[in-house]
Design a protein around this motif. Structure first.
Motif, PDB file in Angstrom:
ATOM      1  N   LEU A   1       0.602  -0.671   0.554  1.00 36.80           N
ATOM      2  CA  LEU A   1       0.010   0.250   0.068  1.00 36.80           C
ATOM      3  C   LEU A   1       0.955   1.103   0.174  1.00 36.80           C
ATOM      4  CD1 LEU A   1      -2.568   1.141   0.336  1.00 36.80           C
ATOM      5  CD2 LEU A   1      -2.795   1.194   2.555  1.00 36.80           C
TER       6      LEU A   1
ATOM      7  N   PHE B   1      -6.431  -0.324  -2.793  1.00 36.91           N
ATOM      8  CA  PHE B   1      -6.497   0.626  -0.994  1.00 36.91           C
ATOM      9  C   PHE B   1      -7.441  -0.055  -1.051  1.00 36.91           C
ATOM     10  CE2 PHE B   1      -8.418   4.799   0.902  1.00 36.91           C
ATOM     11  CZ  PHE B   1      -7.158   4.103   1.775  1.00 36.91           C
TER      12      PHE B   1
ATOM     13  N   GLU C   1      -6.597  -3.778   0.060  1.00 38.61           N
ATOM     14  CA  GLU C   1      -5.725  -4.386   0.569  1.00 38.61           C
ATOM     15  C   GLU C   1      -6.334  -4.770   2.328  1.00 38.61           C
ATOM     16  OE1 GLU C   1      -1.921  -4.777   1.208  1.00 38.61           O
ATOM     17  OE2 GLU C   1      -2.947  -5.517   0.240  1.00 38.61           O
TER      18      GLU C   1
ATOM     19  N   ARG D   1      -2.156 -10.559   1.222  1.00 39.47           N
ATOM     20  CA  ARG D   1      -2.215  -9.155   1.192  1.00 39.47           C
ATOM     21  C   ARG D   1      -0.847  -8.553   1.194  1.00 39.47           C
ATOM     22  NH1 ARG D   1      -3.068  -6.654   7.084  1.00 39.47           N
ATOM     23  NH2 ARG D   1      -5.218  -6.327   5.048  1.00 39.47           N
TER      24      ARG D   1
ATOM     25  N   TYR E   1      -1.031   9.090   5.490  1.00 43.39           N
ATOM     26  CA  TYR E   1      -0.674   7.695   5.342  1.00 43.39           C
ATOM     27  C   TYR E   1       0.883   7.537   5.721  1.00 43.39           C
ATOM     28  CZ  TYR E   1      -5.344   4.538   4.664  1.00 43.39           C
ATOM     29  OH  TYR E   1      -5.655   4.531   5.534  1.00 43.39           O
TER      30      TYR E   1
ATOM     31  N   TYR F   1      -5.455  -0.882   9.005  1.00 41.33           N
ATOM     32  CA  TYR F   1      -4.246  -2.299   8.069  1.00 41.33           C
ATOM     33  C   TYR F   1      -4.864  -3.620   9.184  1.00 41.33           C
ATOM     34  CZ  TYR F   1      -1.628  -3.602   4.613  1.00 41.33           C
ATOM     35  OH  TYR F   1      -0.834  -4.871   4.072  1.00 41.33           O
TER      36      TYR F   1
END
Length: 540
Positions: A269, A321, A324, A332, A495, A531
């Protein structure tokens, strides 16, 4: 546990950042709506009928419709018949621009559309499937007294599509057919001040050339300054690119530096976010400034290629996006998992490139070429635009489904929250809310992008359809372009790894109530807690 800025930044600061980005978004729309003029400018020209009295039609001779060296002119074909002037000796001349005006490199490219004025005659009607053969040349000069230099010459064929709305009788002779506009010429650069078009309609009954096309009275040209052609709009567009390029480049360098400072290697990612920033920087670089000083006819094609690369990267990013945050931890962080979703995007982008090369690539050598000139080319182009619009809509629906799956996945993980202390439960509920809000912003951005893509494709072909089209104003162009930049900026900023650590003291004293959380979250490497939380194959 250090995470990303989106989860460690205080709510107050996050709101301030959001408001600033929203103000910039509003400003990008206002720049196009209040400052930039309309991006489309069209000027209508009526061709002047010149007489080429030299037998054999001397090559290299150019006929000017007005000025000190203007040609010998006739008013209509009745005058030509009275003077016994043959159709092969008539040259339709158009000077671009109008008298006392100049073209400018700020126009970027020039699109010319052709329309015939054809009168109805009982003895000379337009036959079914009639095709007009056009002997055309274009020349340029930068001085009103200078010599014309040939730029291109070609013999083109254009199929006529005309309707006569009244009864075909002798009483209605002289009335005009309603004919569709025909694509005629497209220049990828407007590097010279003056352009001259000389058009001939050669007639040969033996070879069936220009037979059965009716009685052509006049030729009209619509010279459009195109989507990005208006000089004032181009200056605003270039200024936006010049301002946004360093902004995205700085945040890109800053983001990747923070990624490389981490002890773990970057996950998929984070790599895709970096690639998205690179593509945004690539499309931002204002290389168009050079087209103002250099005759780079390939800039139009190069701009399409850059935008195609960005489209492919942006659509692929949204898939990865969302994916994941759906994949098991064992699945993943592997790009090969997404070949079924990303593969069609890459294939579609390649088809866009081939379609563009089939027209604008050929136009680098022959500006009169058009894929819309033939029945097969028109059907393929129409089918391509329709299929592209349908695929864009299906993509958006699939993205909505993926976002729904992500939301459902997160809701399933919320069962871990009641076992925590109130402070930590509120913290993770805040993280979930922030993530869901970002996903909704992503969907909004995706919807606007799909709408922009479809309208751009329709607007690209509206001259060729001979029908009305959606009018795209400057605010829409600048607003969408600003939205892309702000979205990419926000993703890289939010992020990026945060240097702030949340709850160190609480985690030391509350290990018992957080056992379930740590076993389901913190044993998974990733950029954010959300995540980690969405990994389905967490240890128990």
């Amino acid at each position: 546990m250090a995470g990303a800025i989106i989860e460690n930044m205080s709510t107050k600061k996050l709101v301030i950042v959001g408001v600033i980005l929203l103000l910039f978004q509003a400003f990008s729309f206002m720049v196009g709506g209040l400052i930039a003029p309309s991006p489309t400018t069209a000027v209508h020209y009526l061709a002047t009928k010149c007489v080429d009295a030299v037998k054999g039609h001397q090559s290299g001779r150019w006929f000017m419709p007005w000025g000190p060296n203007q040609c010998d002119k006739i008013q209509d074909f009745d005058e030509a018949m009275s003077k016994k002037i043959e159709a092969n000796d008539i040259v339709f001349a158009v000077h671009i621009p109008l008298p006392n005006k100049e073209m400018s490199p700020w126009f970027q490219f020039m699109l010319v559309i052709l329309q015939f004025d054809i009168a109805f005659k009982m003895y000379n009607q337009i036959e079914d499937g009639a095709v007009a053969t056009i002997d055309v040349g274009v020349a340029y000069r930068d001085d009103m007294l200078g010599e014309w230099t040939e730029m291109a010459h070609s013999i083109e064929r254009r199929k006529l599509s005309c309707n006569f709305t009244t009864t075909k009788t002798y009483e209605n002779e002289g009335r005009y057919y309603e004919c569709d506009l025909l694509p005629f010429m497209e220049l990828g650069n407007v590097a010279h001040k003056y352009y001259l078009l000389n058009i001939r309609l050669p007639v040969s009954e033996r070879n069936k050339i220009n037979v059965g096309i009716g009685e052509i009275k006049d030729i009209r040209l619509v010279v459009s300054s195109g989507i990005h052609q208006n000089g004032g709009f181009t200056k605003v567009w270039f200024a936006m690119k010049t301002f946004l390029t360093p902004s995205i480049l700085i945040i890109l360098v800053w983001y990747w530096r923070r990624i490389t400072l981490m002890t773990r290697p970057p996950v998929l990612l984070e790599k895709v976010i970096f690639a998205l920033g690179l593509c945004m920087t690539f499309i931002n670089i204002p290389v168009e400034w050079f087209s103002v000083g250099f005759n780079w006819t390939w800039m139009l094609l190069f701009g399409d290629i850059r935008q195609g690369i960005f489209y492919a990267m942006l659509l692929s990013f949204w898939i990865i996006f969302c994916g994941e945050h759906l994949m098991d931890q064992m699945e993943r962080n592997r790009f090969s998992i997404y070949w079924k979703q990303v593969g069609p995007i890459v294939f579609g982008s390649f088809c866009l490139f081939i379609f563009d090369m089939c027209e604008r690539g050929v136009q680098l050598k022959n500006p009169f070429y058009s894929i819309w000139a033939s029945d097969v080319g028109t059907e393929l182009a129409m089918a391509f635009i329709i299929v592209a619009g349908i695929c864009a809509c299906l993509y958006f629906l699939f993205l909505c489904f993926m976002v729904f799956q992500v939301f459902r996945n997160i809701s399933g993980k919320r069962s871990s929250l009641p076992a925590m202390s109130k402070a930590r439960r509120l913290h993770y509920e805040g993280l979930i809310f922030r993530f869901k809000f970002l996903m909704l912003v992503t969907l909004t951005c995706a919807a606007m992008t799909v709408i922009f893509f479809i309208i751009s494709q329709v607007n690209e072909g509206h001259w060729h359809w001979g029908d009305y089209t959606v009018q795209v104003n400057s605010a829409f162009f600048t607003g969408i372009y600003g939205m892309w930049n702000l979205y990419v900026f926000a993703i890289m900023f939010l992020y990026a790894p945060s240097h702030k650590r949340y709850g160190d003291e609480q985690s030391r004293g509350a290990s018992g109530e957080d056992i379930q959380l740590t076993t389901t979250i913190t044993h998974v490497d990733g950029p954010t807690e959300i995540y980690k939380m969405t990994g389905k194959a967490a240890q128990e």
